[in-house]
Design an enzyme around this catalytic site. Structure first.
Site, PDB file in Angstrom:
ATOM      1  N   LYS A   1       0.872  -1.186   0.000  1.00 13.36           N
ATOM      2  CA  LYS A   1       0.000   0.000   0.000  1.00 13.36           C
ATOM      3  C   LYS A   1       0.896   1.219   0.000  1.00 13.36           C
ATOM      4  O   LYS A   1       1.844   1.292   0.784  1.00 13.36           O
ATOM      5  CB  LYS A   1      -0.872  -0.012   1.277  1.00 13.36           C
ATOM      6  CG  LYS A   1      -1.912   1.085   1.301  1.00 13.36           C
ATOM      7  CD  LYS A   1      -3.181   0.658   0.619  1.00 13.36           C
ATOM      8  CE  LYS A   1      -4.133   1.808   0.337  1.00 13.36           C
ATOM      9  NZ  LYS A   1      -3.780   2.645  -0.834  1.00 13.36           N
TER      10      LYS A   1
ATOM     11  N   LYS B   1       4.858   2.088   8.456  1.00 10.50           N
ATOM     12  CA  LYS B   1       3.675   2.859   8.865  1.00 10.50           C
ATOM     13  C   LYS B   1       2.460   1.950   9.036  1.00 10.50           C
ATOM     14  O   LYS B   1       1.758   2.022  10.053  1.00 10.50           O
ATOM     15  CB  LYS B   1       3.391   3.922   7.793  1.00 10.50           C
ATOM     16  CG  LYS B   1       2.369   4.939   8.170  1.00 10.50           C
ATOM     17  CD  LYS B   1       2.132   5.903   7.030  1.00 10.50           C
ATOM     18  CE  LYS B   1       3.442   6.549   6.589  1.00 10.50           C
ATOM     19  NZ  LYS B   1       3.234   7.492   5.480  1.00 10.50           N
TER      20      LYS B   1
ATOM     21  N   LYS C   1       5.261   2.054  -2.961  1.00 13.45           N
ATOM     22  CA  LYS C   1       5.226   3.465  -3.374  1.00 13.45           C
ATOM     23  C   LYS C   1       5.533   3.544  -4.852  1.00 13.45           C
ATOM     24  O   LYS C   1       6.194   2.657  -5.399  1.00 13.45           O
ATOM     25  CB  LYS C   1       6.280   4.262  -2.600  1.00 13.45           C
ATOM     26  CG  LYS C   1       6.007   5.747  -2.547  1.00 13.45           C
ATOM     27  CD  LYS C   1       5.004   6.081  -1.474  1.00 13.45           C
ATOM     28  CE  LYS C   1       4.708   7.553  -1.409  1.00 13.45           C
ATOM     29  NZ  LYS C   1       3.991   7.881  -0.167  1.00 13.45           N
TER      30      LYS C   1
ATOM     31  N   THR D   1      -4.882  12.715   6.344  1.00 13.87           N
ATOM     32  CA  THR D   1      -3.487  12.768   6.802  1.00 13.87           C
ATOM     33  C   THR D   1      -3.317  13.869   7.850  1.00 13.87           C
ATOM     34  O   THR D   1      -2.755  13.642   8.930  1.00 13.87           O
ATOM     35  CB  THR D   1      -2.547  12.995   5.602  1.00 13.87           C
ATOM     36  OG1 THR D   1      -2.797  11.943   4.670  1.00 13.87           O
ATOM     37  CG2 THR D   1      -1.095  12.984   6.011  1.00 13.87           C
TER      38      THR D   1
ATOM     39  N   SER E   1      -7.415   5.310   3.709  1.00 13.52           N
ATOM     40  CA  SER E   1      -7.299   4.530   2.464  1.00 13.52           C
ATOM     41  C   SER E   1      -7.711   3.086   2.729  1.00 13.52           C
ATOM     42  O   SER E   1      -8.378   2.446   1.910  1.00 13.52           O
ATOM     43  CB  SER E   1      -5.864   4.552   1.940  1.00 13.52           C
ATOM     44  OG  SER E   1      -5.677   5.643   1.074  1.00 13.52           O
TER      45      SER E   1
HETATM   46  P1  NAD Z   1       0.594  18.234  -1.838  1.00 10.28           P
HETATM   47  O1  NAD Z   1       1.115  18.083  -3.216  1.00 10.28           O
HETATM   48  O2  NAD Z   1      -0.859  18.402  -1.630  1.00 10.28           O
HETATM   49  O3  NAD Z   1       1.327  19.444  -1.104  1.00 10.28           O
HETATM   50  C1  NAD Z   1       2.713  19.603  -1.046  1.00 10.28           C
HETATM   51  C2  NAD Z   1       2.995  21.021  -0.596  1.00 10.28           C
HETATM   52  O4  NAD Z   1       4.393  21.171  -0.379  1.00 10.28           O
HETATM   53  C3  NAD Z   1       2.608  22.093  -1.618  1.00 10.28           C
HETATM   54  O5  NAD Z   1       2.053  23.200  -0.926  1.00 10.28           O
HETATM   55  C4  NAD Z   1       3.954  22.498  -2.227  1.00 10.28           C
HETATM   56  O6  NAD Z   1       3.941  23.818  -2.724  1.00 10.28           O
HETATM   57  C5  NAD Z   1       4.833  22.348  -1.025  1.00 10.28           C
HETATM   58  N1  NAD Z   1       6.243  22.207  -1.355  1.00 10.28           N
HETATM   59  C6  NAD Z   1       6.807  21.531  -2.377  1.00 10.28           C
HETATM   60  N2  NAD Z   1       8.146  21.666  -2.321  1.00 10.28           N
HETATM   61  C7  NAD Z   1       8.401  22.407  -1.219  1.00 10.28           C
HETATM   62  C8  NAD Z   1       9.574  22.895  -0.613  1.00 10.28           C
HETATM   63  N3  NAD Z   1      10.792  22.633  -1.137  1.00 10.28           N
HETATM   64  N4  NAD Z   1       9.461  23.619   0.519  1.00 10.28           N
HETATM   65  C9  NAD Z   1       8.244  23.891   1.043  1.00 10.28           C
HETATM   66  N5  NAD Z   1       7.107  23.475   0.517  1.00 10.28           N
HETATM   67  C10 NAD Z   1       7.184  22.753  -0.611  1.00 10.28           C
HETATM   68  O7  NAD Z   1       1.178  16.973  -1.032  1.00 10.28           O
HETATM   69  P2  NAD Z   1       0.610  16.293   0.283  1.00 10.28           P
HETATM   70  O8  NAD Z   1      -0.239  15.162  -0.125  1.00 10.28           O
HETATM   71  O9  NAD Z   1       0.102  17.343   1.212  1.00 10.28           O
HETATM   72  O10 NAD Z   1       1.962  15.649   0.870  1.00 10.28           O
HETATM   73  C11 NAD Z   1       2.857  16.398   1.685  1.00 10.28           C
HETATM   74  C12 NAD Z   1       3.740  15.441   2.465  1.00 10.28           C
HETATM   75  O11 NAD Z   1       2.891  14.593   3.240  1.00 10.28           O
HETATM   76  C13 NAD Z   1       4.595  14.494   1.613  1.00 10.28           C
HETATM   77  O12 NAD Z   1       5.820  14.254   2.274  1.00 10.28           O
HETATM   78  C14 NAD Z   1       3.787  13.234   1.556  1.00 10.28           C
HETATM   79  O13 NAD Z   1       4.574  12.101   1.303  1.00 10.28           O
HETATM   80  C15 NAD Z   1       3.220  13.242   2.954  1.00 10.28           C
HETATM   81  N6  NAD Z   1       2.028  12.415   3.094  1.00 10.28           N
HETATM   82  C16 NAD Z   1       0.901  12.657   2.367  1.00 10.28           C
HETATM   83  C17 NAD Z   1      -0.191  11.817   2.520  1.00 10.28           C
HETATM   84  C18 NAD Z   1      -1.476  12.047   1.775  1.00 10.28           C
HETATM   85  O14 NAD Z   1      -2.426  11.315   2.028  1.00 10.28           O
HETATM   86  N7  NAD Z   1      -1.574  13.048   0.930  1.00 10.28           N
HETATM   87  C19 NAD Z   1      -0.154  10.752   3.414  1.00 10.28           C
HETATM   88  C20 NAD Z   1       1.012  10.550   4.172  1.00 10.28           C
HETATM   89  C21 NAD Z   1       2.089  11.394   3.993  1.00 10.28           C
END
Ligand code: NAD
Length: 431
Positions: free
Chosen positions: A68, A92, A104, A188, A356
Site C-alpha cells: 500500500k 507505517k 510506493k 493525513t 485509504s
Molecule cells: P501536496 O502536493 O498536496 O502538497 C505539497 C505542498 O508542499 C505544496 O504546498 C507544495 O507547494 C509544497 N512544497 C513543495 N516543495 C516544497 C519545498 N521545497 N518547501 C516547502 N514546501 C514545498 O502533497 P501532500 O499530499 O500534502 O503531501 C505532503 C507530504 O505529506 C509528503 O511528504 C507526503 O509524502 C506526505 N504524506 C501525504 C499523505 C497524503 O495522504 N496526501 C499521506 C502521508 C504522507
C-alpha cells in the site's frame, strides 16, 4: 535529496530492533525491497509531440498484506526515493496495525508544466505500464505529492478498463462519486491533529499559547492547519514551494486556504466569503521557517528538510512529521540530544493510509460509511496507536521514533516468524 535516502531510512531499523525480540531474518528481509519496476510512459502532448516519462513502483514488503502506498509526481522522483518511501509505508502500516505491507510509486515529472489533458494521459499511461504489478490483493496505490483524487479516479478507471470490469478497490483516494471514502481528503492532516490532541492532554497545553509553523501548505499541511486553528492554536507561519509568510499573531487559516486554492499562491489575507483583503505578514524562506521561534514545527512538504546542517538551529520544542522523512537520521540524533520531541512520520501521517484502508474495505464490501463514522474510526485508530507508542517510549526510556519503529517491527517480525524462521526449522530438524 540525498543519494542514499533508502540507506538512511533503513538505518533506523537496527536502532529499534535493539529494543524488541525480533528474529534477525525479519530485519534482513526488510532491508531488501520485494519487487521494483521501472517503466517508460510515452505521452502524446497537446502540440502533437511525443514525450517519454520515467515511472517507478516499488513493493517493499507484503508479509502482512498487499502493498500500500501513494504515487508521487515530482521532478526529483527517482528509484532511491521511491524505495525509501515504500519502506516507510511498510513500517507505517505495521505501526498503526493495518493489514497491509508497504509500496510506493512515482513519475519523474513537473506536473505544473502539463495541461490537464496531458496529465490525464500520463496518469492513464502509467497505470497501463504497471497494471500487472498492482491490484486490490497485490499492491494498492493512493495519492501523494502533486497527485490528487481526480488523478486517482483516472487511474482506477484505466485499471478497470484493462480488466474489463469495475475494480474500485485497486486504487484509493478516489473522488467520492467514484467510490472514494468520506474523510480521505483531510485524513493525513486529521491523523496528525489527533496525535497533537494527545500531546495537548499529556502536557496540559493551552492552544492559544501554542505557536505553530507549517512547511508545505498542500493537502496535508492545510488540513492540520485548519483543525488546529479551529481549536485556537496560533498558526504563525506557513510556506509552499515558493516560500513562506510569517505573522507572530497567527493567521486566519480558512482565509489562507481560500486564497491559496483560488489564486494558486500563498498570500496573507483575511476573507469574508469571497471578498479577501491583504493583511500584513513578513515573507520568509522555507529555510527560515524551519528555524522560527515556535512551539510546534510541522514539516508537511518533502523529505530531507531538517539535516545535520540546520538541526541545531531548530527552535521548536516539538516536531510533528506530517511529511515522510523530513528529518534525516543524523539530524535526528542532534534533535534527540537537544530533547526536541518528535512525533515520527510513520505515526504522525498514518491517518492518510488508515482512511485509504477504510476506503478499500468499503469498496470490497460495497457498504459505504458516513463522514462521521470515518472520523470516529480514524480517531480510534490514531489515539490507540499513539497511546501505545507513547507508553512504550515512556516505559522503556526511548524516543517516540524508536518506539514507533519497535511497535512496527514487532508486528512485522511476528508475521515473518509465523511462517517459520531458522530458529523454528532448526528445532524441527533436531526433532
Ligand atoms: P501536496 O502536493 O498536496 O502538497 C505539497 C505542498 O508542499 C505544496 O504546498 C507544495 O507547494 C509544497 N512544497 C513543495 N516543495 C516544497 C519545498 N521545497 N518547501 C516547502 N514546501 C514545498 O502533497 P501532500 O499530499 O500534502 O503531501 C505532503 C507530504 O505529506 C509528503 O511528504 C507526503 O509524502 C506526505 N504524506 C501525504 C499523505 C497524503 O495522504 N496526501 C499521506 C502521508 C504522507
Amino acid at each position: 535529496m540525498s543519494a542514499n535516502t533508502f540507506e538512511d531510512a533503513i538505518r533506523r531499523l537496527d536502532t529499534a530492533a535493539a529494543h524488541i525480540d525480533i528474529d534477525p531474518e525479519a530485519l534482513e528481509k526488510l532491508k531488501h525491497p520485494a519487487a521494483v519496476i521501472q517503466v517508460s510512459i510515452p505521452v502524446r502532448m497537446d502540440d502533437g509531440s511525443l514525450r517519454v516519462f520515467t515511472g517507478y513502483r516499488v513493493r517493499h514488503d507484503d508479509t502482512r498484506g498487499p502493498g500500500k502506498g501513494g504515487i508521487r509526481y515530482h521532478p526529483n522522483v527517482d528509484i532511491d526515493e521511491t524505495k525509501a518511501l515504500a519502506f516507510w509505508m511498510t513500517c507505517k502500516c505495521a505501526c498503526v496495525g493495518l493489514p497491509f505491507g508497504g509500496a510506493k510509486g512515482g513519475v519523474t515529472v513537473n506536473p505544473k508544466e502539463l495541461s490537464p489533458m496531458e496529465l490525464e494521459r500520463l496518469s492513464r499511461g502509467f497505470i497501463e505500464e504497471i497494471a500487472d504489478f498492482i491490484g486490490p490483493e497485490i499492491d494498492i496505490p493512493a495519492p501523494d505529492v502533486y497527485t490528487n483524487a481526480m488523478i486517482m479516479g483516472w487511474m482506477m478507471d484505466e485499471y478497470s478498463k484493462i480488466h474489463r470490469r469495475r475494480i474500485p478497490d485497486a486504487i484509493t483516494g478516489k473522488p467520492i462519486p467514484l467510490g472514494g471514502s468520506h474523510g480521505r481528503e483531510d485524513a493525513t492532516g486529521r491523523g496528525a491533529y489527533y496525535c497533537i490532541k494527545q500531546l495537548e492532554q499529556i502536557h496540559a497545553w493551552k492552544p492559544q499559547q501554542i505557536r505553530v509553523a507549517i512547511q508545505g501548505f498542500g493537502n496535508a499541511g492545510q488540513s492540520v492547519a485548519a483543525l488546529l486553528h479551529a481549536d485556537g492554536y496560533r498558526i504563525v507561519a506557513v510556506s509552499d514551494s515558493q516560500g513562506g509568510i510569517y505573522s507572530p499573531e497567527g493567521f486566519d487559516v480558512p482565509s489562507l486556504i481560500y486564497a491559496k486554492n483560488t489564486q494558486k499562491r500563498l498570500q496573507a489575507v483575511y476573507c469574508e466569503g469571497t471578498v479577501c483583503e491583504a493583511v500584513e505578514a513578513q515573507r520568509i524562506t522555507n529555510a527560515e521557517l524551519l528555524e522560527l521561534d515556535v512551539d510546534i514545527l510541522i514539516p508537511a512538504a518533502l523529505e530531507g528538510q531538517i539535516t545535520a546542517e540546520n538541526a541545531s538551529r531548530v527552535r521548536a520544542s516539538v516536531i510533528v512529521e506530517v511529511a515522510n522523512g523530513p528529518v534525516t537520521s543524523e539530524a535526528d540524533t542532534i534533535l534527540r540530544d537537544r530533547k526536541v520531541l518528535i512525533v515520527p512520520d510513520i505515526l504522525a501521517n498514518a491517518g492518510g493510509v488508515t482512511v485509504s484502508y477504510f476506503e478499500w474495505v468499503q469498496n470490497r464490501t460495497g457498504y459505504y460509511w458516513t463522514r462521521e463514522e470515518v472520523y470516529n474510526k480514524l480517531r480510534d485508530v490514531m489515539t490507540r496507536e499513539f497511546v501505545s507508542v507513547h507508553r512504550r517510549a515512556t516505559e522503556t526510556g526511548i524516543d517516540l521514533r524508536t518506539a514507533a519503529y519497535a511497535q512496527a517491527l514487532q508486528r512485522i517480525g511476528d508475521a515473518v516468524a509465523a511462517q517459520g524462521t531458522q530458529r523454528y526449522f532448526r528445532r524441527q530438524n533436531r526433532g
